[in-house]
Design a protein around this motif. Structure first.
Motif, mmCIF file in Angstrom:
data_model
loop_
_atom_site.group_PDB
_atom_site.id
_atom_site.type_symbol
_atom_site.label_atom_id
_atom_site.label_comp_id
_atom_site.label_asym_id
_atom_site.label_seq_id
_atom_site.Cartn_x
_atom_site.Cartn_y
_atom_site.Cartn_z
ATOM 1 N N MET A 121 79.801 71.960 -1.897
ATOM 2 C CA MET A 121 79.691 70.389 -1.036
ATOM 3 C C MET A 121 78.989 70.682 0.356
ATOM 4 O O MET A 121 77.974 69.935 0.849
ATOM 5 C CB MET A 121 80.911 69.673 -1.172
ATOM 6 N N ILE A 122 79.366 71.682 1.175
ATOM 7 C CA ILE A 122 78.794 72.063 2.308
ATOM 8 C C ILE A 122 77.255 72.219 2.353
ATOM 9 O O ILE A 122 76.338 71.736 2.935
ATOM 10 C CB ILE A 122 79.562 73.142 3.001
ATOM 11 N N ASP A 123 77.030 72.907 1.100
ATOM 12 C CA ASP A 123 75.533 73.335 1.056
ATOM 13 C C ASP A 123 74.814 72.171 0.402
ATOM 14 O O ASP A 123 73.615 71.958 0.876
ATOM 15 C CB ASP A 123 75.420 74.498 -0.139
ATOM 16 N N GLN A 124 75.320 71.272 -0.587
ATOM 17 C CA GLN A 124 74.631 70.425 -1.113
ATOM 18 C C GLN A 124 74.636 69.156 -0.344
ATOM 19 O O GLN A 124 73.537 68.288 -0.114
ATOM 20 C CB GLN A 124 75.600 70.016 -2.149
ATOM 21 N N LEU A 125 75.588 68.608 0.700
ATOM 22 C CA LEU A 125 75.817 67.362 1.485
ATOM 23 C C LEU A 125 75.277 67.365 2.896
ATOM 24 O O LEU A 125 74.915 66.543 3.343
ATOM 25 C CB LEU A 125 77.129 66.970 1.510
ATOM 26 N N THR A 126 75.368 68.758 3.557
ATOM 27 C CA THR A 126 74.673 69.020 4.785
ATOM 28 C C THR A 126 73.283 68.309 5.043
ATOM 29 O O THR A 126 73.236 67.410 5.972
ATOM 30 C CB THR A 126 74.694 70.484 5.043
ATOM 31 N N PRO A 127 72.349 68.664 4.205
ATOM 32 C CA PRO A 127 71.037 68.025 4.551
ATOM 33 C C PRO A 127 71.097 66.480 4.181
ATOM 34 O O PRO A 127 70.240 65.962 5.094
ATOM 35 C CB PRO A 127 70.175 68.678 3.618
ATOM 36 N N LEU A 128 71.737 66.050 3.473
ATOM 37 C CA LEU A 128 71.919 64.531 3.112
ATOM 38 C C LEU A 128 72.514 63.839 4.357
ATOM 39 O O LEU A 128 71.997 62.968 4.948
ATOM 40 C CB LEU A 128 72.718 64.248 1.975
ATOM 41 N N ALA A 129 73.570 64.212 4.749
ATOM 42 C CA ALA A 129 74.495 63.762 5.692
ATOM 43 C C ALA A 129 73.780 63.990 7.296
ATOM 44 O O ALA A 129 73.799 63.036 7.904
ATOM 45 C CB ALA A 129 75.650 64.517 5.882
ATOM 46 N N GLN A 130 72.954 64.826 7.383
ATOM 47 C CA GLN A 130 72.147 65.042 8.641
ATOM 48 C C GLN A 130 71.118 63.940 8.772
ATOM 49 O O GLN A 130 70.766 63.331 9.732
ATOM 50 C CB GLN A 130 71.653 66.526 8.674
ATOM 51 N N ARG A 131 70.623 63.578 7.527
ATOM 52 C CA ARG A 131 69.324 62.670 7.539
ATOM 53 C C ARG A 131 70.085 61.300 7.787
ATOM 54 O O ARG A 131 69.468 60.464 8.425
ATOM 55 C CB ARG A 131 68.644 62.943 6.294
ATOM 56 N N SER A 132 71.105 61.054 7.074
ATOM 57 C CA SER A 132 71.719 59.566 6.952
ATOM 58 C C SER A 132 72.368 59.515 8.290
ATOM 59 O O SER A 132 72.743 58.332 8.635
ATOM 60 C CB SER A 132 72.360 59.369 5.780
ATOM 61 N N GLY A 133 73.221 60.403 8.887
ATOM 62 C CA GLY A 133 74.122 60.144 9.924
ATOM 63 C C GLY A 133 75.492 60.256 9.416
ATOM 64 O O GLY A 133 76.556 59.819 10.312
ATOM 65 N N ALA A 134 75.962 60.520 8.361
ATOM 66 C CA ALA A 134 77.066 60.223 7.657
ATOM 67 C C ALA A 134 78.017 61.519 8.300
ATOM 68 O O ALA A 134 77.513 62.712 8.225
ATOM 69 C CB ALA A 134 77.196 60.548 6.135
ATOM 70 N N ARG A 135 78.954 61.386 8.690
ATOM 71 C CA ARG A 135 79.911 62.461 9.095
ATOM 72 C C ARG A 135 81.221 62.654 7.958
ATOM 73 O O ARG A 135 81.853 61.751 7.809
ATOM 74 C CB ARG A 135 80.593 61.984 10.370
ATOM 75 N N ILE A 136 81.000 63.791 7.591
ATOM 76 C CA ILE A 136 81.900 64.200 6.279
ATOM 77 C C ILE A 136 83.019 65.086 6.678
ATOM 78 O O ILE A 136 82.620 66.218 7.266
ATOM 79 C CB ILE A 136 81.149 64.791 4.990
ATOM 80 N N VAL A 137 84.257 64.679 6.423
ATOM 81 C CA VAL A 137 85.259 65.488 7.017
ATOM 82 C C VAL A 137 86.216 65.711 6.095
ATOM 83 O O VAL A 137 86.948 64.797 5.491
ATOM 84 C CB VAL A 137 86.006 64.921 8.512
ATOM 85 N N PHE A 138 86.314 67.067 5.692
ATOM 86 C CA PHE A 138 87.146 67.484 4.689
ATOM 87 C C PHE A 138 88.631 67.980 5.474
ATOM 88 O O PHE A 138 88.825 68.037 6.418
ATOM 89 C CB PHE A 138 86.745 68.618 3.854
ATOM 90 N N SER A 139 89.645 68.019 4.465
ATOM 91 C CA SER A 139 90.962 68.619 4.728
ATOM 92 C C SER A 139 91.718 67.890 5.962
ATOM 93 O O SER A 139 91.982 68.634 6.888
ATOM 94 C CB SER A 139 90.945 70.097 5.067
#
Length: 410
Positions: A121-139
């Motif tokens: 998910m780090i590989d897959q979501l990082t570019p998406l979240a950087q573009r949208s501004g979403a802050r994804i916090v696991f654990s």
């Protein structure tokens, strides 16, 4: 962008499950720091039953969405600033919601302790979240908030006292009363199945830097076996959650720009006796180390995994009762040493059982901290750890609201 969402501050996804229900109960009883929140899940009837049982006000809206329905999930996350999800194992059920948040600019927190899924998910979501501004916090549960923040807190104190970081930190579970959640055990079984299907993944599981793509630090201490820790003056045995906690601690260091150094060393184990107990602690450590090896062998055996799923894992809606949750507690030691030999120890304590009573408070406050305390300029869109995204702001919030304490030992 997340700032455009107006209807809800927070949605609890999976609120009809045992842990999700506890999160909803905690938000209600704590006042949710004034946040407007809602509950979501597959069944509106079951959500209504939870709302009635917990005596929640009608202002807590009920929203329907299935974890596998990408269209419904995109519509759901568009209505809120942040989503809490307790629906695991995440490697089976988590990707559609995490993707919807990353694409839609909605903040996201979960209880994931599944490094194989997190690495993907780090590989897959990082570019998406950087573009949208979403802050994804696991654990954002017992794995790994007390451990991740324990190191952050200790290192901040070291910088203040010594003017430089600790080159090595040893995390030690000094006391714990309570059990791992059924979700944690289910996630472990799914991870074992994934490794069985694809043996190459075992290398990623054993790599302490598996969640820091592009960076590999120095050789780290093994968490296996029984050994004597001269810093704690006690024997140690393997700790169940060290595999994920260690990876998150190193990712926090990397995301912060390596303020603790690129050669930082971290280890995590279970203390098997009080300091100075000698032979008693040694015997317990060796027994637990043997049990750990036997457990790993047994979990590699298909019929054992099937029996665990059928008879041992908590069924949906099940878990320890309130008395057991409130009787639980934990104490963690974090001892560090600078390159010049200066030492410092922090003690972190939690006032409920780690798997449920404390975890529901940890994830609730993590979401509220992300919403209310963390500047987007400091923590922009991306995939984060609790330590890197929330840091000392969450330490302060947990001490004030969630029954945790962070102190430097005399």
């Amino acid at each position: 962008m997340a700032e455009q969402h107006q209807e809800f501050d927070l949605i609890v996804f999976g609120a009809t499950g045992f842990t999700g229900r506890l999160v909803a109960e905690y938000l209600h009883q704590s006042g949710a720091a004034g946040a407007q929140w809602a509950m979501a899940g597959r069944s509106l009837d079951k959500l209504a039953a939870v709302r009635d049982e917990l005596q929640l006000p009608p202002s807590v809206a009920l929203l329907q969405a299935d974890a596998a329905d990408a269209v419904a999930l995109h519509a759901l996350v568009a209505r809120t600033h942040c989503v809490i999800t307790t629906v695991g194992p995440y490697q089976l059920h988590g990707e559609p919601l995490a993707t919807a948040c990353a694409e839609g600019g909605t903040d996201y927190v979960d209880l994931c302790g599944e490094p194989l899924w997190m690495a993907r998910m780090i590989d897959q979501l990082t570019p998406l979240a950087q573009r949208s501004g979403a802050r994804i916090v696991f654990s954002c549960g017992f794995d790994s908030i007390p451990f991740d923040l324990g190191v952050v807190y200790l290192q901040a104190e070291a910088q203040q006292r010594f003017g430089h970081p600790l080159a090595e930190v040893r995390g030690r579970v000094a006391r714990v009363k309570g059990t791992a959640s059924g979700g944690t055990l289910a996630s472990m079984l799914e991870t074992i199945e994934a490794v069985r299907r694809e043996p190459a993944l075992l290398k990623l599981m054993s790599n302490p830097f598996a969640l820091t793509p592009g960076f590999k630090g120095p050789r780290q201490p093994s968490g296996q076996g029984a050994d004597f820790d001269d810093w704690a003056d006690a024997w140690t045995a393997p700790f169940l959650m060290a595999t994920i906690n260690t990876k998150n601690v190193h990712r926090s260091n990397a995301l912060r720009g390596h303020p603790w150094g690129q050669d930082f060393v971290y280890s995590e184990k279970l203390l098997t006796g009080r300091p100075g107990e000698g032979d008693k602690g040694r015997r317990k450590a060796r027994t637990l180390a043997r049990l750990d090896r036997l457990q790993n062998l047994a979990l590699g055996f298909g019929p054992t995994r099937a029996l665990l799923r059928r008879f041992v894992l908590a069924k949906p809606g099940e878990g320890p009762d309130r008395a057991a949750r409130e009787a639980g507690h934990y104490t963690l030691w974090f001892t560090g040493r600078t390159a010049g030999g200066e030492t410092l120890r922090a003690i972190v304590k939690g006032d409920r059982d780690p798997g449920y009573g404390s975890t529901c408070k940890l994830i609730g406050e993590a979401a509220l901290c992300l919403l209310q305390d963390v500047d987007r300029r400091a923590t922009p869109g991306g995939v984060w750890t609790p330590g890197s995204a929330l840091g000392l702001a969450l330490v302060r919030r947990l001490q004030a609201r969630a029954g945790l304490s962070f102190e430097i030992a005399a």
